[in-house]
Scaffold this motif. Sequence first.
Motif, PDB file in Angstrom:
ATOM      1  N   PRO A 277       0.794  -1.242   0.000  1.00  0.00           N
ATOM      2  CA  PRO A 277       0.000   0.000   0.000  1.00  0.00           C
ATOM      3  C   PRO A 277       0.822   1.286   0.000  1.00  0.00           C
ATOM      4  O   PRO A 277       0.518   2.220  -0.750  1.00  0.00           O
ATOM      5  N   PHE A 278       1.854   1.366   0.836  1.00  0.00           N
ATOM      6  CA  PHE A 278       2.620   2.610   0.890  1.00  0.00           C
ATOM      7  C   PHE A 278       3.378   2.838  -0.414  1.00  0.00           C
ATOM      8  O   PHE A 278       3.442   3.962  -0.917  1.00  0.00           O
ATOM      9  N   THR A 279       3.968   1.773  -0.975  1.00  0.00           N
ATOM     10  CA  THR A 279       4.639   1.918  -2.264  1.00  0.00           C
ATOM     11  C   THR A 279       3.657   2.374  -3.334  1.00  0.00           C
ATOM     12  O   THR A 279       3.984   3.230  -4.170  1.00  0.00           O
ATOM     13  N   LEU A 280       2.460   1.823  -3.322  1.00  0.00           N
ATOM     14  CA  LEU A 280       1.452   2.238  -4.304  1.00  0.00           C
ATOM     15  C   LEU A 280       1.140   3.718  -4.163  1.00  0.00           C
ATOM     16  O   LEU A 280       1.142   4.462  -5.155  1.00  0.00           O
ATOM     17  N   ALA A 281       0.884   4.152  -2.935  1.00  0.00           N
ATOM     18  CA  ALA A 281       0.520   5.551  -2.721  1.00  0.00           C
ATOM     19  C   ALA A 281       1.653   6.496  -3.109  1.00  0.00           C
ATOM     20  O   ALA A 281       1.450   7.479  -3.834  1.00  0.00           O
ATOM     21  N   ARG A 282       2.866   6.193  -2.637  1.00  0.00           N
ATOM     22  CA  ARG A 282       4.005   7.059  -2.984  1.00  0.00           C
ATOM     23  C   ARG A 282       4.340   6.966  -4.466  1.00  0.00           C
ATOM     24  O   ARG A 282       4.711   7.964  -5.090  1.00  0.00           O
ATOM     25  N   GLY A 283       4.203   5.771  -5.030  1.00  0.00           N
ATOM     26  CA  GLY A 283       4.478   5.629  -6.456  1.00  0.00           C
ATOM     27  C   GLY A 283       3.552   6.484  -7.303  1.00  0.00           C
ATOM     28  O   GLY A 283       3.967   7.071  -8.313  1.00  0.00           O
ATOM     29  N   LEU A 284       2.303   6.588  -6.903  1.00  0.00           N
ATOM     30  CA  LEU A 284       1.365   7.459  -7.617  1.00  0.00           C
ATOM     31  C   LEU A 284       1.765   8.922  -7.469  1.00  0.00           C
ATOM     32  O   LEU A 284       1.633   9.718  -8.406  1.00  0.00           O
ATOM     33  N   ASN A 285       2.274   9.306  -6.275  1.00  0.00           N
ATOM     34  CA  ASN A 285       2.853  10.651  -6.115  1.00  0.00           C
ATOM     35  C   ASN A 285       3.959  10.888  -7.134  1.00  0.00           C
ATOM     36  O   ASN A 285       3.993  11.915  -7.818  1.00  0.00           O
ATOM     37  N   TRP A 286       4.896   9.929  -7.214  1.00  0.00           N
ATOM     38  CA  TRP A 286       6.024  10.113  -8.133  1.00  0.00           C
ATOM     39  C   TRP A 286       5.538  10.226  -9.572  1.00  0.00           C
ATOM     40  O   TRP A 286       6.043  11.059 -10.331  1.00  0.00           O
TER      41      TRP A 286
END
Length: 369
Positions: free
Chosen positions: A156-165
């Motif tokens: 989940p955190f990688t998904l959320a931050r990845g969408l930020n990037w």
Amino acid sequence: MVTQGYGSDEVGRISARAVELCRQVGDEGALAAVLWQAWLFDYTRANHAQATAIGRELQERMIDAVDPAARIVAHVPLGLSLFAIGRPLEARATLEQAVLTYTELKGGPVAYRYGMEVGAVAHAYKSWCLGMLGYSEQALLGRGVVLDILERTKHPFTLARGLNWCSMISAVQRDWRGTHQFAARAIEVAREYDLQLVVAIGLAMRGVAHAAIEPSATPAAEMRDGFSIYRRTGARFQLPFFLSLFAEASPARKDWNNGMSAISEALSLIEETGEGHVVPEVYRIRGDLLVGSNTGDPETEYLKALDLARLQGTRLFELRAAISLARLWADQRKRAEARDLLVPIYEWFTEGFSTPDLKSAKEQLERLE
């Protein structure tokens, strides 16, 4: 840490103590993980001298580590720190090594040990570098690779931050619909898991994308909400980038004062922290604000932006500054000088001719004929 952000005082204290203990124990894998957390704290707080030093230590210690996960993170912190301080050519080379290692080792047990899928970080910032350096098609292809990793990872955190990037890579390329789409999705995921840092970035990016898509809109409140939440997490990294986007959205509303205030804050942060990756853009945007408000000396700002972009090797930022200066000179009846400036910069590019920046450069050159 992932809910409240990496930059809180508590995270800093815990990270420092963990590093101290792991140095005493001498466990390679454990030391890599805690150095990563210590680097994240300093990077997030924009303590870039300290963060860069930790990044160099990680690379030196872990480049030949037996632990595959430690080898994967050997290059990423230094790559991101070099990116932050405005050395994108070196950052790109370092991140390419990180991507190569990640590919060779086929990932490894990284996401839960380091709090995120580090391979996604490497691909994202490599793509961001490529966009700044003038390779827009490669940047957007890299964004696609990041999205593939996010789909596979189920973290989940990688998904959320990845969408930020992905939203930020899109914004650099002025793909505003992509920026809006990724930011909105990041906010949705982040709110589900109470990830305050991600929510803050998503609000800022969605607001600036909304302003670009609908110039008559007034999304300043959403951007300010994002900035407020962001600061509450203790974060200061990337604030010059967010402030530059806010300032660039201001002319559409003739909001010169708030635009200039954002630029002044960005420059103060750049001077204080050394976070210089967006500094050519800050000077260019200040020049655009001076032109729009019919005050000051925009030519000086554009020339400064050109010099800084050339020093960095950020061809995209050089092109933007040249377009603005060429437009100013054309209005001053210095058409030959404007064309002589813009032609060689435009002719350097080998891809991305359908992007807004290169279309704008071509249109400007046609008006100068």
